[in-house]
Design a protein around this motif. Sequence first.
Motif, PDB file in Angstrom:
ATOM      1  N   PHE A  59      -1.192  -5.601   6.356  1.00 33.65           N
ATOM      2  CA  PHE A  59      -1.499  -4.844   5.150  1.00 33.65           C
ATOM      3  C   PHE A  59      -0.350  -3.895   4.822  1.00 33.65           C
ATOM      4  N   ASP A  60       0.290  -4.111   3.696  1.00 37.85           N
ATOM      5  CA  ASP A  60       1.359  -3.244   3.187  1.00 37.85           C
ATOM      6  C   ASP A  60       2.373  -2.859   4.276  1.00 37.85           C
ATOM      7  N   HIS A  61       2.813  -3.848   5.051  1.00 36.14           N
ATOM      8  CA  HIS A  61       3.880  -3.644   6.037  1.00 36.14           C
ATOM      9  C   HIS A  61       3.491  -2.657   7.141  1.00 36.14           C
ATOM     10  N   GLN A  62       2.213  -2.664   7.507  1.00 36.54           N
ATOM     11  CA  GLN A  62       1.756  -1.715   8.528  1.00 36.54           C
ATOM     12  C   GLN A  62       2.470  -1.922   9.863  1.00 36.54           C
ATOM     13  N   ARG A  63       2.575  -3.169  10.307  1.00 37.66           N
ATOM     14  CA  ARG A  63       3.207  -3.432  11.607  1.00 37.66           C
ATOM     15  C   ARG A  63       4.683  -3.053  11.576  1.00 37.66           C
ATOM     16  N   GLU A  64       5.345  -3.320  10.450  1.00 45.65           N
ATOM     17  CA  GLU A  64       6.752  -2.914  10.330  1.00 45.65           C
ATOM     18  C   GLU A  64       6.895  -1.400  10.443  1.00 45.65           C
ATOM     19  N   LEU A  65       5.913  -0.675   9.877  1.00 50.27           N
ATOM     20  CA  LEU A  65       5.949   0.785   9.963  1.00 50.27           C
ATOM     21  C   LEU A  65       5.809   1.244  11.407  1.00 50.27           C
ATOM     22  N   PHE A  66       4.867   0.654  12.146  1.00 49.06           N
ATOM     23  CA  PHE A  66       4.689   1.029  13.550  1.00 49.06           C
ATOM     24  C   PHE A  66       5.954   0.727  14.351  1.00 49.06           C
ATOM     25  N   THR A  67       6.618  -0.361  13.988  1.00 48.03           N
ATOM     26  CA  THR A  67       7.881  -0.695  14.655  1.00 48.03           C
ATOM     27  C   THR A  67       8.945   0.353  14.363  1.00 48.03           C
ATOM     28  N   GLN A  68       8.987   0.824  13.107  1.00 51.60           N
ATOM     29  CA  GLN A  68       9.933   1.876  12.739  1.00 51.60           C
ATOM     30  C   GLN A  68       9.635   3.188  13.466  1.00 51.60           C
TER      31      GLN A  68
END
Length: 660
Positions: free
Chosen positions: A275-284
């Motif tokens: 959802f809306d790049h959630q996993r990418e955010l957690f990675t960041q």
Amino acid sequence: MRHIDWRSFLTTGILSICFIALCANRLLVFHYYGNNIKFPPYILFWIWIIITPDIFVLIILYILLFYIGWKYPQYDTYGILLGLCFAIFSLLVLSCNIIMLTVTELLTYYWKTIVFMSSHTRETVLNTVTQAIRAPSINISHPLVSLKKPIKHVLLIILESVRADTIPLNKTFAETVHARFSSEMTVDKVTPFLNSLWKDSVHTIASATSSYTLKSLVSIFCGIYPLAVNFLKETTKTNTLYEKCLPELLQETFQTKTNQSIFRSAIFTTARGDFDHQRELFTQFKFDTIYDASEVFDHLGYLPDVGMFGPADTNILPLLWKYIDKTLIDGETSHLFTSLLLTGTHEPFTLPDDYSSSEYQYFIDDSYANAFLNTLHTTDKLVKKIIQGFKSRQLYDETLFIIVSDHGYVFNDYGSQIRGLLSNPLESAFSVPLMFHNTYLTARELTGQFTTMDILPTTMDLLLSSTKSKKKSTNQLLSVSQTRLRSILSQYEGTSILRMQHEQQPVRFTFSLANPGNAFIIARQYPRKLSYDVTNDEVHLYNLEYDQAESIDLLTLDSNEITKYPSWIDVKDIEQSIRIWKGRWFSDTINIGVFSQILSKDKNVRSRLKSNIFKEVKLDLNDMIDWAEQTFELTRLWVRLIRKRYHNATKISADNQTTD
């Protein structure tokens, strides 16, 4: 052949030119004052008063042209030339306002956009804005609470859509949402465990920086503001998080003698990561390990969704306990930073399938609010299980538990007929509970203008205070390395809520973005609040002390109907003025005059607490509107500053990758 009366022709032409110049002069003056920031009615009188010398010159011109031609007919050419001289003089007089206004505008524009915003001054402005939006400085040597023993682990629990007046449940909640509690309702019936934890914690009310979850998480984990754009754009190719987030900061700050980090980090949620790049955010965020719905499905098999984002929150517990046990038993680390994002209280407030109908309770006579309170009741039980799990593993005493909500929620508050968070600027969408709990941390209620950006500095304060020190003290907070803590505080805009603020400081400015991120941009300096409606290019102004419902927009009050003003407004000495807001937000010109007033504000201004004495003092409307002018310009600069920080971080990241 027809004879042309050149004298009459020239006379008529000259007079016509003078008349046109006169009209143009008046129109320009009206246009200038009409578009200026202030437009008091009495200015009309002065606009027309300055026409008197123009008319006087015209009369002289009339008399001279006709008198010379009648008295001295043999000097027709002389009379015309003399008339032309007076005509030129008249045009200069008539055009004086045009010349002065035009030159003034050109010089002002040049100063503001070229001279003032030159390289040196541009940096000065940005630095000053940075200071204006920072939290007030604190006295590190004066902690407000005591920490008797060191902390090793951190568990950060993020609740979903839990507003400040529901933990603990405030009796005014029902009144606010225009409903009534059931006759058997008690304050501790909905969240008995969280209420007890609240009493035993350092607790306060904080403002979320956004009512959009993923943007709010940026502030919670990284201590920075999100971008004023719709949806998550903070981790795109053009934007990079410009400060280190908690997982990375802990790894770099706390290391062994061999430069190995003593912290391992993990985040857990049953929400789907796509959802809306959630996993990418957690990675960041630089978490070592990420568990979301995909890992839950891998571990437990397919599970039905509960609500909008994934399975029930309880399904994350097996993964949480497995991770903690394995990490600590295997000796991979001695310190854990763990976070849980619980989504069970997200609208439409759906209960798990195993929740029996007999367990459903009737707390309030509003069906939607009642559904929310039931999901909150379920979450209360889950948090209790989590804390008990730490106790059974002998981790409770050495763990810092942080509980906060990503944002609030609006249930037809004050009869607003607006439910939900989308494009909703009301305070209940942003006001959230915040607590720091540890067995050896003194419980205390703190009051102040805190935000979710303060979580990172406060956490670092407690952990830095827990490191070994030569200073011997019964309060760990007194043994903190002031150099290291000051470094953190100078790097981030938030503050440690555990330290006393220095005296004689302005009230803190806080900013929030309404869901989905660029619907409303909100600035507060309690009790004053300014909200900018991006879609409609409108500015609204409220005083939260007198008007908690935000029902009276102080910028829309009609100066011709002062008798209809609320009784709490001081109607004496009100400046009859209209402020022009349309189009200013997107203007490239910065109102330096207004901005400088922000910087020269009296530093003795202090936050005024709610009291009956204060409510007896009427509101100065002139002061409120002047504050709106200053804050509007500050907010425009704040948006640009945050955008610049994200862009600069991207460039630095790209340069580092190129170097590598």
